[in-house]
Design a protein around this motif. Structure first.
Motif, PDB file in Angstrom:
ATOM      1  N   TYR A 166      -5.812  -0.084  -1.916  1.00  0.00           N
ATOM      2  CA  TYR A 166      -7.241  -0.352  -1.776  1.00  0.00           C
ATOM      3  C   TYR A 166      -8.117   0.317  -2.831  1.00  0.00           C
ATOM      4  N   LEU A 167      -7.571   1.264  -3.591  1.00  0.00           N
ATOM      5  CA  LEU A 167      -8.354   1.829  -4.693  1.00  0.00           C
ATOM      6  C   LEU A 167      -8.392   0.869  -5.882  1.00  0.00           C
TER       7      LEU A 167
ATOM      8  N   ARG B  51      -7.150   6.831   5.200  1.00  0.00           N
ATOM      9  CA  ARG B  51      -5.915   6.097   4.956  1.00  0.00           C
ATOM     10  C   ARG B  51      -4.746   6.735   5.678  1.00  0.00           C
ATOM     11  N   PRO B  52      -3.703   5.983   5.861  1.00  0.00           N
ATOM     12  CA  PRO B  52      -3.572   4.534   5.705  1.00  0.00           C
ATOM     13  C   PRO B  52      -4.167   3.802   6.917  1.00  0.00           C
ATOM     14  N   ILE B  53      -4.546   2.567   6.681  1.00  0.00           N
ATOM     15  CA  ILE B  53      -5.010   1.705   7.768  1.00  0.00           C
ATOM     16  C   ILE B  53      -4.036   0.542   7.862  1.00  0.00           C
TER      17      ILE B  53
ATOM     18  N   ALA C 189      -0.782   7.969  -3.831  1.00  0.00           N
ATOM     19  CA  ALA C 189      -0.747   9.415  -4.019  1.00  0.00           C
ATOM     20  C   ALA C 189      -0.833  10.174  -2.695  1.00  0.00           C
ATOM     21  N   CYS C 190      -1.075   9.463  -1.604  1.00  0.00           N
ATOM     22  CA  CYS C 190      -1.274  10.083  -0.288  1.00  0.00           C
ATOM     23  C   CYS C 190       0.045  10.237   0.454  1.00  0.00           C
ATOM     24  N   SER C 191       0.345  11.461   0.881  1.00  0.00           N
ATOM     25  CA  SER C 191       1.607  11.702   1.591  1.00  0.00           C
ATOM     26  C   SER C 191       1.646  10.981   2.940  1.00  0.00           C
ATOM     27  N   LYS C 192       0.530  10.873   3.630  1.00  0.00           N
ATOM     28  CA  LYS C 192       0.493  10.154   4.916  1.00  0.00           C
ATOM     29  C   LYS C 192       0.803   8.673   4.705  1.00  0.00           C
ATOM     30  N   CYS C 193       0.326   8.112   3.596  1.00  0.00           N
ATOM     31  CA  CYS C 193       0.607   6.711   3.279  1.00  0.00           C
ATOM     32  C   CYS C 193       2.097   6.524   2.997  1.00  0.00           C
TER      33      CYS C 193
END
Length: 122
Positions: free
Chosen positions: A31-32, A97-99, A8-12
């Motif tokens: 990771y969730l 995130r992200p890593i 759901a993360c735009s950076k990811c």
């Protein structure tokens, strides 16, 4: 390399797009769903060269519920390190995130195109 993401993360999503555009060989870890253990978090912190509070999303609702802003209750030093790691493992939404764990044994918090490219160059 492995990338820890929240879909759901735009950076990811941006990091994944760049990895794909560069033809990178990587594994996705949501990771969730596949929650990292305390030992895995310690290992990633070592690879990042950071402390747990450095990768904690302190604006998340659960961070506020836990009172992470209270430095007396949550010291940001060696005395509080394990408590922070336990909180990250118990509440993975707190993990920045992200890593990306790079092939050379290092890792980066890949929130920018530059950070993703840094991981690719390792």
């Amino acid at each position: 390399m492995e990338i820890w993401i929240n879909p759901a993360c735009s950076k990811c999503r941006s990091a994944l797009s760049l990895l794909d555009a560069e033809g990178a060989d990587y594994t996705v870890r949501r990771y969730l769903e596949d929650v990292p253990s305390a030992d895995e978090i310690r290992a990633v912190l070592d690879r990042l060269g950071l402390e747990p509070w450095d990768i904690t999303r302190t604006q998340e609702a659960v961070a506020k519920e836990l009172g992470l802003a209270d430095r007396a209750a949550w010291p940001r030093d060696a005395s509080g390190r394990e408590r922070w790691i336990t909180a990250l493992s118990a509440h993975p939404k707190l993990i920045q995130r992200p890593i990306i764990t790079a092939d050379d044994g290092t890792a980066v918090v890949a929130r920018s195109e530059e950070a993703v490219r840094d991981a690719l160059s390792r």
